[in-house]
Scaffold this active site. Structure first.
Site, PDB file in Angstrom:
ATOM      1  N   SER A  19       0.802  -1.225   0.000  1.00  0.00           N
ATOM      2  CA  SER A  19       0.000   0.000   0.000  1.00  0.00           C
ATOM      3  C   SER A  19       0.842   1.286   0.000  1.00  0.00           C
ATOM      4  O   SER A  19       0.506   2.228  -0.729  1.00  0.00           O
ATOM      5  CB  SER A  19      -0.972   0.001   1.185  1.00  0.00           C
ATOM      6  OG  SER A  19      -1.925  -1.010   0.984  1.00  0.00           O
ATOM      7  N   LYS A  68     -10.228  -5.100  10.134  1.00  0.00           N
ATOM      8  CA  LYS A  68     -11.342  -4.475   9.416  1.00  0.00           C
ATOM      9  C   LYS A  68     -12.636  -4.408  10.246  1.00  0.00           C
ATOM     10  O   LYS A  68     -13.389  -3.445  10.146  1.00  0.00           O
ATOM     11  CB  LYS A  68     -11.597  -5.203   8.092  1.00  0.00           C
ATOM     12  CG  LYS A  68     -10.467  -4.985   7.095  1.00  0.00           C
ATOM     13  CD  LYS A  68     -10.760  -5.661   5.770  1.00  0.00           C
ATOM     14  CE  LYS A  68      -9.530  -5.577   4.872  1.00  0.00           C
ATOM     15  NZ  LYS A  68      -9.741  -6.150   3.555  1.00  0.00           N
ATOM     16  N   GLY A 133     -15.074 -12.215   6.516  1.00  0.00           N
ATOM     17  CA  GLY A 133     -15.105 -10.763   6.301  1.00  0.00           C
ATOM     18  C   GLY A 133     -14.862 -10.392   4.846  1.00  0.00           C
ATOM     19  O   GLY A 133     -15.472  -9.439   4.339  1.00  0.00           O
TER      20      GLY A 133
HETATM   21  P1  ATR Z   1     -11.404 -12.985   6.101  1.00  0.00           P
HETATM   22  O1  ATR Z   1     -11.566 -11.695   6.813  1.00  0.00           O
HETATM   23  O2  ATR Z   1     -10.118 -13.110   5.308  1.00  0.00           O
HETATM   24  O3  ATR Z   1     -12.589 -13.350   5.271  1.00  0.00           O
HETATM   25  P2  ATR Z   1     -12.311 -14.814   8.110  1.00  0.00           P
HETATM   26  O4  ATR Z   1     -13.431 -13.892   8.437  1.00  0.00           O
HETATM   27  O5  ATR Z   1     -11.544 -15.454   9.219  1.00  0.00           O
HETATM   28  O6  ATR Z   1     -11.204 -14.090   7.238  1.00  0.00           O
HETATM   29  O7  ATR Z   1     -12.883 -15.946   7.130  1.00  0.00           O
HETATM   30  C1  ATR Z   1     -12.056 -16.930   6.604  1.00  0.00           C
HETATM   31  C2  ATR Z   1     -12.852 -17.784   5.597  1.00  0.00           C
HETATM   32  O8  ATR Z   1     -11.982 -18.734   4.992  1.00  0.00           O
HETATM   33  C3  ATR Z   1     -13.975 -18.570   6.243  1.00  0.00           C
HETATM   34  O9  ATR Z   1     -15.016 -18.689   5.326  1.00  0.00           O
HETATM   35  C4  ATR Z   1     -13.302 -19.934   6.497  1.00  0.00           C
HETATM   36  O10 ATR Z   1     -14.202 -21.012   6.576  1.00  0.00           O
HETATM   37  P3  ATR Z   1     -14.970 -21.316   7.966  1.00  0.00           P
HETATM   38  O11 ATR Z   1     -15.982 -20.213   8.137  1.00  0.00           O
HETATM   39  O12 ATR Z   1     -15.591 -22.643   7.767  1.00  0.00           O
HETATM   40  O13 ATR Z   1     -13.904 -21.294   9.034  1.00  0.00           O
HETATM   41  C5  ATR Z   1     -12.490 -20.044   5.236  1.00  0.00           C
HETATM   42  N1  ATR Z   1     -11.354 -20.983   5.371  1.00  0.00           N
HETATM   43  C6  ATR Z   1     -10.216 -20.792   6.060  1.00  0.00           C
HETATM   44  N2  ATR Z   1      -9.389 -21.850   5.918  1.00  0.00           N
HETATM   45  C7  ATR Z   1     -10.047 -22.747   5.122  1.00  0.00           C
HETATM   46  C8  ATR Z   1      -9.722 -24.024   4.577  1.00  0.00           C
HETATM   47  N3  ATR Z   1      -8.551 -24.616   4.836  1.00  0.00           N
HETATM   48  N4  ATR Z   1     -10.634 -24.620   3.781  1.00  0.00           N
HETATM   49  C9  ATR Z   1     -11.818 -24.033   3.507  1.00  0.00           C
HETATM   50  N5  ATR Z   1     -12.172 -22.811   3.968  1.00  0.00           N
HETATM   51  C10 ATR Z   1     -11.305 -22.173   4.760  1.00  0.00           C
END
Ligand code: ATR
Length: 282
Positions: A19, A68, A133
């Protein structure tokens, strides 16, 4: 002596942030005088550091992972798109001293898809992987493009259901888990899972991408992400990562702060060239 307006990005970790480079390139291109710095700010000290930043005369702040949602809570006022996304990536000092929270991620994605890559979203079938998010942030601008369908697939299906329920009135919106995906096809698949950050990928059926369909990973990396590689193996017409979105969301924030929209394509090209070079063996 004229003072220079100060901007910054807070996040944790932050050392990888592009950024400052992007905003300095925007400033150079548009003839603006400003400073923009990156700060490692863990969630526990976000409020105190943000108070301090604005107390010291900071004009605008970008917030990235994992801040965020905290930035959303911090803002005195919210744009409509930020209110609905429950996540803020851009805080702006207002004339009355209040702090406005906005979310430029979704419009950044849509601008990259439609302007930079000439992808039509109207009437198309979209699949979003993940319901965190990042997904919240892109929903409203994607829906505004009037795709025929948006399906949100998530490991924890209840989180996808919650997002769907928050966008009432959108009858083309649905949720599922990954096991429900076989037999369905989409014109654009967007990876919004944080699995990308560790270069992992949920198991996806080989029949998921329609002929001439495209893939887009919100994450970006010097190397192709696991999802970009998956898209290539599925013969996607385009399999893209989020570098363009990164520049576009920054341009939107710059416009909010400075009232002028930078030309993003030369900056994206420059960053693309820089990462091609860094990929070369030393
Ligand atoms: P962000 O702000 O980056 O969206 P977050 O709110 O923690 O981060 O959300 C992460 C997302 O990635 C979620 O949808 C999570 O799935 P879960 O809600 O079931 O936890 C998904 N995610 C993270 N690791 C994953 C994996 N190895 N396989 C599938 N989905 C994954």
């Amino acid at each position: 002596m004229p003072t220079i307006d100060n901007y910054a990005v807070f996040g944790h970790p932050i050392s990888h942030s592009k950024s400052p480079l992007i905003h300095h390139l925007f400033a150079e291109q548009t003839g603006q005088q400003l400073s923009y710095s990156a700060h490692d700010v863990p969630a526990e000290v976000f409020k105190a550091q943000t108070d301090e930043f604005f107390k010291r005369g900071g004009k605008g702040l970008n917030c990235t992972v994992p801040l965020k949602e905290l930035a959303w809570e911090y803002a005195d006022h919210l744009s409509d798109r930020a209110r609905i996304s429950k996540a803020v990536n851009t805080l702006t000092l207002q004339a009355d001293g209040g702090i406005l929270g906005d979310n430029t991620d979704g419009v950044g994605l849509v601008n990259d898809l439609t302007r930079n890559h000439q992808l039509e979203l109207f009437g198309k079938r979209l699949l979003i992987l993940g319901a965190g998010g990042a997904t919240r942030g892109i929903m409203a601008p994607l829906l505004a493009c009037q795709p025929s369908q948006i399906m949100i697939a998530n490991r924890t299906v209840s989180k996808a259901e919650t997002i769907v329920s928050e966008f009432t009135g959108s009858n083309n919106l649905s949720s599922c888990n990954y096991a429900d995906l076989p037999g369905q096809q989409f014109d654009l698949i967007i990876n919004a899972t944080s699995a990308s950050l560790s270069n992992q990928l949920p198991a996806l059926p080989d029949t998921l991408l329609a002929k001439s369909g495209c893939c887009y990973d919100l994450a970006y990396s010097n190397q192709p992400t696991a999802f970009v590689v998956w898209g290539q193996t599925q013969h996607a017409a385009k399999s893209l990562d989020g570098l363009g979105m990164l520049v576009e969301q920054a341009a939107e924030a710059f416009n909010i702060w400075r009232g002028i929209r930078p030309d993003t394509l030369p900056i994206i090209t420059l960053l693309e060239q820089a990462r091609q070079t860094s990929r070369l063996p030393t």
